[in-house]
Design a protein around this motif. Sequence first.
Motif, PDB file in Angstrom:
ATOM      1  N   PHE A 346       0.827  -1.196   0.000  1.00 45.58           N
ATOM      2  CA  PHE A 346       0.000   0.000   0.000  1.00 45.58           C
ATOM      3  C   PHE A 346       0.871   1.259   0.000  1.00 45.58           C
ATOM      4  O   PHE A 346       2.037   1.245   0.384  1.00 45.58           O
ATOM      5  N   VAL A 347       0.253   2.347  -0.441  1.00 45.67           N
ATOM      6  CA  VAL A 347       0.842   3.684  -0.379  1.00 45.67           C
ATOM      7  C   VAL A 347      -0.090   4.552   0.456  1.00 45.67           C
ATOM      8  O   VAL A 347      -1.295   4.614   0.180  1.00 45.67           O
ATOM      9  N   ALA A 348       0.453   5.209   1.481  1.00 49.69           N
ATOM     10  CA  ALA A 348      -0.321   6.129   2.316  1.00 49.69           C
ATOM     11  C   ALA A 348       0.336   7.498   2.244  1.00 49.69           C
ATOM     12  O   ALA A 348       1.509   7.649   2.605  1.00 49.69           O
ATOM     13  N   GLU A 349      -0.390   8.496   1.759  1.00 46.72           N
ATOM     14  CA  GLU A 349       0.148   9.851   1.614  1.00 46.72           C
ATOM     15  C   GLU A 349      -0.809  10.866   2.228  1.00 46.72           C
ATOM     16  O   GLU A 349      -2.020  10.814   2.008  1.00 46.72           O
ATOM     17  N   ARG A 350      -0.248  11.782   2.998  1.00 43.83           N
ATOM     18  CA  ARG A 350      -0.996  12.878   3.628  1.00 43.83           C
ATOM     19  C   ARG A 350      -2.187  12.348   4.424  1.00 43.83           C
ATOM     20  O   ARG A 350      -3.297  12.869   4.341  1.00 43.83           O
ATOM     21  N   VAL A 351      -1.932  11.319   5.200  1.00 43.80           N
ATOM     22  CA  VAL A 351      -2.969  10.692   6.017  1.00 43.80           C
ATOM     23  C   VAL A 351      -2.725  11.048   7.484  1.00 43.80           C
ATOM     24  O   VAL A 351      -1.589  11.004   7.958  1.00 43.80           O
ATOM     25  N   GLU A 352      -3.775  11.420   8.192  1.00 38.69           N
ATOM     26  CA  GLU A 352      -3.700  11.659   9.633  1.00 38.69           C
ATOM     27  C   GLU A 352      -4.334  10.470  10.354  1.00 38.69           C
ATOM     28  O   GLU A 352      -5.481  10.101  10.060  1.00 38.69           O
ATOM     29  N   ILE A 353      -3.583   9.887  11.307  1.00 46.97           N
ATOM     30  CA  ILE A 353      -4.087   8.710  12.030  1.00 46.97           C
ATOM     31  C   ILE A 353      -3.816   8.900  13.515  1.00 46.97           C
ATOM     32  O   ILE A 353      -2.690   9.227  13.914  1.00 46.97           O
ATOM     33  N   TYR A 354      -4.844   8.654  14.346  1.00 45.31           N
ATOM     34  CA  TYR A 354      -4.704   8.794  15.793  1.00 45.31           C
ATOM     35  C   TYR A 354      -5.792   7.970  16.483  1.00 45.31           C
ATOM     36  O   TYR A 354      -6.674   7.406  15.835  1.00 45.31           O
ATOM     37  N   ASN A 355      -5.701   7.900  17.831  1.00 42.34           N
ATOM     38  CA  ASN A 355      -6.694   7.168  18.638  1.00 42.34           C
ATOM     39  C   ASN A 355      -6.787   5.689  18.277  1.00 42.34           C
ATOM     40  O   ASN A 355      -7.853   5.080  18.379  1.00 42.34           O
ATOM     41  N   VAL A 356      -5.666   5.104  17.862  1.00 43.96           N
ATOM     42  CA  VAL A 356      -5.569   3.663  17.647  1.00 43.96           C
ATOM     43  C   VAL A 356      -4.244   3.214  18.256  1.00 43.96           C
ATOM     44  O   VAL A 356      -3.349   4.027  18.493  1.00 43.96           O
ATOM     45  N   VAL A 357      -4.093   1.919  18.506  1.00 42.96           N
ATOM     46  CA  VAL A 357      -2.874   1.440  19.157  1.00 42.96           C
ATOM     47  C   VAL A 357      -1.664   1.623  18.246  1.00 42.96           C
ATOM     48  O   VAL A 357      -0.689   2.284  18.603  1.00 42.96           O
ATOM     49  N   ILE A 362       2.810  -2.839   9.414  1.00 39.99           N
ATOM     50  CA  ILE A 362       3.241  -3.368   8.122  1.00 39.99           C
ATOM     51  C   ILE A 362       3.618  -4.834   8.284  1.00 39.99           C
ATOM     52  O   ILE A 362       4.430  -5.189   9.142  1.00 39.99           O
ATOM     53  N   ILE A 363       3.048  -5.693   7.421  1.00 42.98           N
ATOM     54  CA  ILE A 363       3.302  -7.132   7.540  1.00 42.98           C
ATOM     55  C   ILE A 363       3.750  -7.747   6.215  1.00 42.98           C
ATOM     56  O   ILE A 363       3.656  -8.962   6.033  1.00 42.98           O
ATOM     57  N   GLY A 364       4.235  -6.913   5.297  1.00 45.70           N
ATOM     58  CA  GLY A 364       4.674  -7.480   4.012  1.00 45.70           C
ATOM     59  C   GLY A 364       5.379  -6.438   3.158  1.00 45.70           C
ATOM     60  O   GLY A 364       5.719  -5.341   3.608  1.00 45.70           O
ATOM     61  N   ASN A 365       5.593  -6.786   1.890  1.00 46.69           N
ATOM     62  CA  ASN A 365       6.426  -5.985   0.976  1.00 46.69           C
ATOM     63  C   ASN A 365       5.695  -4.780   0.404  1.00 46.69           C
ATOM     64  O   ASN A 365       4.466  -4.679   0.454  1.00 46.69           O
ATOM     65  N   ASN A 366       6.510  -3.869  -0.165  1.00 47.16           N
ATOM     66  CA  ASN A 366       6.045  -2.788  -1.035  1.00 47.16           C
ATOM     67  C   ASN A 366       5.095  -1.827  -0.317  1.00 47.16           C
ATOM     68  O   ASN A 366       3.910  -1.731  -0.628  1.00 47.16           O
ATOM     69  N   VAL A 367       5.653  -1.099   0.637  1.00 50.01           N
ATOM     70  CA  VAL A 367       4.870  -0.127   1.408  1.00 50.01           C
ATOM     71  C   VAL A 367       5.581   1.219   1.374  1.00 50.01           C
ATOM     72  O   VAL A 367       6.794   1.299   1.594  1.00 50.01           O
ATOM     73  N   THR A 368       4.815   2.280   1.106  1.00 48.94           N
ATOM     74  CA  THR A 368       5.309   3.656   1.203  1.00 48.94           C
ATOM     75  C   THR A 368       4.380   4.442   2.111  1.00 48.94           C
ATOM     76  O   THR A 368       3.155   4.450   1.901  1.00 48.94           O
ATOM     77  N   VAL A 369       4.953   5.082   3.135  1.00 46.15           N
ATOM     78  CA  VAL A 369       4.207   5.990   4.016  1.00 46.15           C
ATOM     79  C   VAL A 369       4.887   7.347   3.887  1.00 46.15           C
ATOM     80  O   VAL A 369       6.051   7.502   4.249  1.00 46.15           O
ATOM     81  N   ARG A 370       4.157   8.323   3.370  1.00 50.10           N
ATOM     82  CA  ARG A 370       4.782   9.604   3.029  1.00 50.10           C
ATOM     83  C   ARG A 370       3.909  10.783   3.485  1.00 50.10           C
ATOM     84  O   ARG A 370       2.690  10.757   3.360  1.00 50.10           O
ATOM     85  N   ALA A 371       4.568  11.827   4.030  1.00 48.56           N
ATOM     86  CA  ALA A 371       3.926  13.116   4.337  1.00 48.56           C
ATOM     87  C   ALA A 371       2.681  12.953   5.201  1.00 48.56           C
ATOM     88  O   ALA A 371       1.701  13.683   5.042  1.00 48.56           O
ATOM     89  N   SER A 372       2.717  12.015   6.135  1.00 48.19           N
ATOM     90  CA  SER A 372       1.556  11.734   6.983  1.00 48.19           C
ATOM     91  C   SER A 372       1.845  12.112   8.430  1.00 48.19           C
ATOM     92  O   SER A 372       3.000  12.250   8.842  1.00 48.19           O
ATOM     93  N   TRP A 373       0.771  12.291   9.208  1.00 47.94           N
ATOM     94  CA  TRP A 373       0.864  12.688  10.611  1.00 47.94           C
ATOM     95  C   TRP A 373       0.264  11.580  11.466  1.00 47.94           C
ATOM     96  O   TRP A 373      -0.953  11.373  11.445  1.00 47.94           O
ATOM     97  N   LEU A 374       1.129  10.864  12.176  1.00 50.02           N
ATOM     98  CA  LEU A 374       0.702   9.762  13.034  1.00 50.02           C
ATOM     99  C   LEU A 374       0.952  10.208  14.473  1.00 50.02           C
ATOM    100  O   LEU A 374       2.098  10.442  14.861  1.00 50.02           O
ATOM    101  N   HIS A 375      -0.114  10.318  15.257  1.00 52.10           N
ATOM    102  CA  HIS A 375       0.036  10.916  16.581  1.00 52.10           C
ATOM    103  C   HIS A 375      -1.003  10.358  17.548  1.00 52.10           C
ATOM    104  O   HIS A 375      -1.977   9.718  17.158  1.00 52.10           O
ATOM    105  N   ASP A 376      -0.769  10.604  18.841  1.00 52.60           N
ATOM    106  CA  ASP A 376      -1.725  10.286  19.895  1.00 52.60           C
ATOM    107  C   ASP A 376      -2.246   8.855  19.811  1.00 52.60           C
ATOM    108  O   ASP A 376      -3.444   8.603  19.685  1.00 52.60           O
ATOM    109  N   SER A 377      -1.316   7.912  19.889  1.00 48.53           N
ATOM    110  CA  SER A 377      -1.703   6.503  19.902  1.00 48.53           C
ATOM    111  C   SER A 377      -2.530   6.191  21.150  1.00 48.53           C
ATOM    112  O   SER A 377      -2.351   6.806  22.199  1.00 48.53           O
ATOM    113  N   SER A 378      -3.401   5.209  21.040  1.00 52.46           N
ATOM    114  CA  SER A 378      -4.187   4.769  22.197  1.00 52.46           C
ATOM    115  C   SER A 378      -3.291   4.027  23.181  1.00 52.46           C
ATOM    116  O   SER A 378      -2.394   3.280  22.778  1.00 52.46           O
TER     117      SER A 378
END
Length: 505
Positions: A346-357, A362-378
């Motif tokens: 998967f490709v994740a771009e400009r994604v905001e993710i929070y309130n999850v553990v 990532i459990i496999g090949n070919n992943v790009t995480v770019r320009a995203s805001w990951l904050h405030d984990s549960s």
Amino acid sequence: MLVASVIAAIVVCCVASPQPAMAAETYDIRPGSTRTIAISSASSADGSARATLSLSTLPKAGTSVYTSVEARTGKGGAYVAQARVYSTGITVVTIKRNNTTGAGHTSTSLSSAKQLPVKLRAGERLSINLTVSGTSEVKLTTTTRIGQGASVSVKASDKSKNRLQSGSSRLTLYAQQSGGKLSARVLELKAVAAPQAPAPAPKPTPSSPPAPAPKPTPAPKPTPSSPPAPAPKPTPEPSRPATSSGDLPDATNTGVPQGTALSVHNGDLVVEKANTVIDGVEVRGSIIIKAPGVVIRNSRIVGGQNANSVGLVSNVVSGQPFTIRDSEIYAAYENPRWNGIFGSNFVAERVEIYNVVDPIRIIGNNVTVRASWLHDSSYWASDPLRNGAATHDDSIQIEAGGSILIEGNRLEDAHNAAIQVTQNKSLAQLGTLTIRDNYIQGGACSINIAATPQPIRPSIVGNVFGPERLHRTCAVIAPQTNAPSLSGNIWEATKAVANSFVVLD
């Protein structure tokens, strides 16, 4: 978005009568702790609570201050209007419900985050008003304003079994551990209970039957004097505002673009048709991908009350490739089972993710995480899924796979690690991993590379390490067999080179 251990204070709104005006008072905020100031000690249900304050200084780079007006505070928790102030002056508003169970505290987001139109400056007024009403469905509105600028309104509702019925109200202030010494000058605290509706007047008993009303004479049909006006032009689609290349991911440049109209999909969305595009949808469940080429954009995924152990967006079973951009992911009903994006290819771009553990796992090949805001984990100090041990939350957990690129993101607020690398022996062998040009903080050590059956050599290049972590000088920890390639990394606070790692025995 926030973490239960960070926001331990819990509150409510509304008092029996308006409070008298108070003299301005200054409160020191010790980094890493919460300061609580009562607005009203009276227990109430419907009404409003308001606070106006200013900060002596802004927090240090990479950290923030949480200013919260709380209502219906009691043994079960509180409703919270939270304004999170960043070092840049950017201020983001959210409505949450804090939950208390015994000695444990969690936080559930009831609204998405909304940014104020102007930046807060040191000494400038910040006003937060929270209004609460209803019992079978609790309706909440917060209006927040900086100085004389335009106010921002955020609405939410709570129909869950954990909704709160009544309580007191207060203001809470929390500065992150490395935010530096600062103080808040509180200019106004006010709570007002909603007036009780008067009892309806009794209906008079008629002494004689009323006379029948005369039939109205129908009005003549008007003759149009001019042709109808043309239909208005449709409003153009919202677009992401331009940002400079040096901007960190935050509420302005991640998540759903401002002005996007969302349709609602209730329940899980299972995608079985190739090249499906999901655009402008709020999914009140999870997205399960079973076909290739799926694109998710301009959408919000918030889950439901029944959490699964996979993710709010996942291709765990199928492994089919997908892309997600300009979207927001959080658990509206926080639960230790919820993760954000879970899978591979998967490709994740400009994604905001929070309130999850784990915002991303990532459990496999070919992943790009770019320009995203990951904050405030549960986080739970006593996690029922870990036999009562603390939650093992990471901004990104990498269990397997190669051709993985983590680039240009902002990772913060996790307790275990910002990036945790560990080999799940039942999955694909770990391979090429590049971590570059990110802003990284949080965790015990921010990047934690565990021992693996086969040696790996992650590339960690050009990252900025913020000040927040349990072990201040531990940006990267790894065994010598997995010694990473480090270059161009710096400590934000001192601008010193951060190209060494702590050796894991």
